[in-house]
Design a protein around this motif. Structure first.
Motif, PDB file in Angstrom:
ATOM      1  N   LYS A  12       0.862  -1.386   0.165  1.00  0.00           N
ATOM      2  CA  LYS A  12       0.081   0.140  -0.082  1.00  0.00           C
ATOM      3  C   LYS A  12       0.765   1.370  -0.052  1.00  0.00           C
ATOM      4  N   TRP A  13       1.867   1.282   0.678  1.00  0.00           N
ATOM      5  CA  TRP A  13       2.818   2.344   0.838  1.00  0.00           C
ATOM      6  C   TRP A  13       3.408   2.678  -0.527  1.00  0.00           C
ATOM      7  N   GLU A  14       3.939   1.507  -1.079  1.00  0.00           N
ATOM      8  CA  GLU A  14       4.389   1.806  -2.374  1.00  0.00           C
ATOM      9  C   GLU A  14       3.548   2.305  -3.619  1.00  0.00           C
ATOM     10  N   ALA A  15       2.180   1.945  -3.431  1.00  0.00           N
ATOM     11  CA  ALA A  15       1.288   2.408  -4.308  1.00  0.00           C
ATOM     12  C   ALA A  15       0.932   3.759  -3.873  1.00  0.00           C
ATOM     13  N   ASP A  16       1.068   4.189  -2.834  1.00  0.00           N
ATOM     14  CA  ASP A  16       0.870   5.633  -2.541  1.00  0.00           C
ATOM     15  C   ASP A  16       1.926   6.322  -2.883  1.00  0.00           C
ATOM     16  N   LEU A  17       3.135   5.869  -2.869  1.00  0.00           N
ATOM     17  CA  LEU A  17       4.293   6.671  -3.453  1.00  0.00           C
ATOM     18  C   LEU A  17       4.119   6.810  -4.873  1.00  0.00           C
ATOM     19  N   GLY A  18       3.865   5.923  -5.498  1.00  0.00           N
ATOM     20  CA  GLY A  18       3.423   5.880  -6.993  1.00  0.00           C
ATOM     21  C   GLY A  18       2.590   7.143  -7.322  1.00  0.00           C
ATOM     22  N   ARG A  19       1.358   7.207  -6.518  1.00  0.00           N
ATOM     23  CA  ARG A  19       0.474   8.384  -6.653  1.00  0.00           C
ATOM     24  C   ARG A  19       1.042   9.407  -6.325  1.00  0.00           C
ATOM     25  N   PHE A  20       1.858   9.698  -5.425  1.00  0.00           N
ATOM     26  CA  PHE A  20       2.468  10.778  -4.801  1.00  0.00           C
ATOM     27  C   PHE A  20       3.513  11.389  -6.189  1.00  0.00           C
ATOM     28  N   GLU A  21       4.242  10.250  -6.700  1.00  0.00           N
ATOM     29  CA  GLU A  21       5.410  10.610  -7.672  1.00  0.00           C
ATOM     30  C   GLU A  21       4.588  11.392  -9.048  1.00  0.00           C
ATOM     31  N   ALA A  22       3.392  10.704  -9.239  1.00  0.00           N
ATOM     32  CA  ALA A  22       2.540  11.144 -10.192  1.00  0.00           C
ATOM     33  C   ALA A  22       2.128  12.565 -10.345  1.00  0.00           C
ATOM     34  N   ARG A  23       1.493  12.775  -9.180  1.00  0.00           N
ATOM     35  CA  ARG A  23       1.117  14.312  -8.761  1.00  0.00           C
ATOM     36  C   ARG A  23       2.176  15.258  -8.653  1.00  0.00           C
ATOM     37  N   LEU A  24       3.614  14.786  -7.985  1.00  0.00           N
ATOM     38  CA  LEU A  24       4.625  15.687  -7.749  1.00  0.00           C
ATOM     39  C   LEU A  24       5.185  16.188  -8.873  1.00  0.00           C
ATOM     40  N   VAL A  25       5.507  15.065  -9.831  1.00  0.00           N
ATOM     41  CA  VAL A  25       6.528  15.441 -11.056  1.00  0.00           C
ATOM     42  C   VAL A  25       5.947  16.583 -11.779  1.00  0.00           C
ATOM     43  N   PRO A  26       4.923  16.893 -12.335  1.00  0.00           N
ATOM     44  CA  PRO A  26       4.162  17.820 -13.062  1.00  0.00           C
ATOM     45  C   PRO A  26       4.285  18.975 -12.445  1.00  0.00           C
ATOM     46  N   LYS A  27       4.061  19.147 -11.069  1.00  0.00           N
ATOM     47  CA  LYS A  27       4.100  20.373 -10.379  1.00  0.00           C
ATOM     48  C   LYS A  27       5.515  20.830 -10.364  1.00  0.00           C
ATOM     49  N   VAL A  28       6.457  20.107 -10.121  1.00  0.00           N
ATOM     50  CA  VAL A  28       7.916  20.151 -10.042  1.00  0.00           C
ATOM     51  C   VAL A  28       8.492  20.965 -11.025  1.00  0.00           C
ATOM     52  N   HIS A  29       8.017  20.212 -12.328  1.00  0.00           N
ATOM     53  CA  HIS A  29       8.635  20.858 -13.472  1.00  0.00           C
ATOM     54  C   HIS A  29       7.978  22.170 -13.721  1.00  0.00           C
ATOM     55  N   ALA A  30       6.668  22.390 -13.490  1.00  0.00           N
ATOM     56  CA  ALA A  30       6.205  23.852 -13.608  1.00  0.00           C
ATOM     57  C   ALA A  30       6.972  24.773 -12.827  1.00  0.00           C
ATOM     58  N   VAL A  31       7.474  24.458 -11.522  1.00  0.00           N
ATOM     59  CA  VAL A  31       7.990  25.333 -10.575  1.00  0.00           C
ATOM     60  C   VAL A  31       9.499  25.733 -11.108  1.00  0.00           C
ATOM     61  N   VAL A  32       9.995  24.631 -11.673  1.00  0.00           N
ATOM     62  CA  VAL A  32      11.371  24.758 -12.346  1.00  0.00           C
ATOM     63  C   VAL A  32      11.341  25.579 -13.707  1.00  0.00           C
ATOM     64  N   LYS A  33      10.519  25.330 -14.185  1.00  0.00           N
ATOM     65  CA  LYS A  33      10.349  26.170 -15.600  1.00  0.00           C
ATOM     66  C   LYS A  33      10.005  27.743 -15.317  1.00  0.00           C
ATOM     67  N   LYS A  34       9.368  28.008 -14.242  1.00  0.00           N
ATOM     68  CA  LYS A  34       9.031  29.359 -13.950  1.00  0.00           C
ATOM     69  C   LYS A  34      10.242  29.939 -13.182  1.00  0.00           C
ATOM     70  N   ALA A  35      10.908  29.226 -12.336  1.00  0.00           N
ATOM     71  CA  ALA A  35      12.295  29.793 -11.957  1.00  0.00           C
ATOM     72  C   ALA A  35      13.233  29.833 -12.999  1.00  0.00           C
ATOM     73  N   SER A  36      13.216  29.090 -14.112  1.00  0.00           N
ATOM     74  CA  SER A  36      14.076  29.204 -15.247  1.00  0.00           C
ATOM     75  C   SER A  36      13.767  30.929 -16.099  1.00  0.00           C
ATOM     76  N   VAL A  37      12.424  30.707 -16.029  1.00  0.00           N
ATOM     77  CA  VAL A  37      12.133  32.132 -16.798  1.00  0.00           C
ATOM     78  C   VAL A  37      12.342  33.221 -16.195  1.00  0.00           C
ATOM     79  N   ASN A  38      12.167  33.264 -14.784  1.00  0.00           N
ATOM     80  CA  ASN A  38      12.723  34.190 -13.890  1.00  0.00           C
ATOM     81  C   ASN A  38      14.196  34.630 -13.897  1.00  0.00           C
ATOM     82  N   ILE A  39      14.941  33.473 -14.042  1.00  0.00           N
ATOM     83  CA  ILE A  39      16.332  33.715 -13.988  1.00  0.00           C
ATOM     84  C   ILE A  39      16.755  34.177 -15.297  1.00  0.00           C
ATOM     85  N   LYS A  40      16.364  33.899 -16.354  1.00  0.00           N
ATOM     86  CA  LYS A  40      16.680  34.248 -17.697  1.00  0.00           C
ATOM     87  C   LYS A  40      16.099  35.768 -17.814  1.00  0.00           C
TER      88      LYS A  40
END
Length: 129
Positions: A12-40
């Protein structure tokens, strides 16, 4: 002697981690992209303040490459644009030029904001938002 291992909680914990990762990754990408635009933009704006390197300032861009497991960003002057090849000399200085360290300054300014946003996103995902 007999040993029994109960692993249903682990599955169950492994399944929860998979769902956590699936929700987290797109949000991390968006945050990093925004930071990149700000730096540029910050880097470019600093150099735009120097009339003799306006074309160089306009050469500052970023490349964003992501996959499910990683994000790679390269920010800086594009050597194929006008004055882009002069980026290192302007950023770090040369024998006859003082440095105008816009890239490093932009990175230092954005880093605490990026880290705070990543922590915020992590908290939101852990809370199920």
């Amino acid at each position: 002697m007999q040993i029994r291992v109960e692993s249903s909680g682990l599955r169950k914990w492994e399944a929860d981690l998979g769902r956590f990762e699936a929700r987290l990754v797109p949000k991390v990408h968006a945050v990093v992209k925004k930071a990149s635009v700000n730096i540029k933009n910050d880097w470019r704006d600093t150099w735009l303040g120097h009339s003799y390197i306006k074309p160089l300032a306009r050469s500052v861009s970023f490349d964003f490459v992501s996959s499910f497991t990683s994000v790679k960003v390269e920010i800086g002057p594009d050597k194929d644009r006008p004055q882009g090849a002069l980026g290192n000399i302007i950023e770090f200085g040369g024998p006859k030029n003082k440095p105008i360290p816009a890239g490093l300054m932009a990175l230092r300014k954005e880093t605490p904001i990026l880290l705070a946003e990543l922590a915020k996103v992590q908290g939101e995902v852990l809370d199920g938002r």
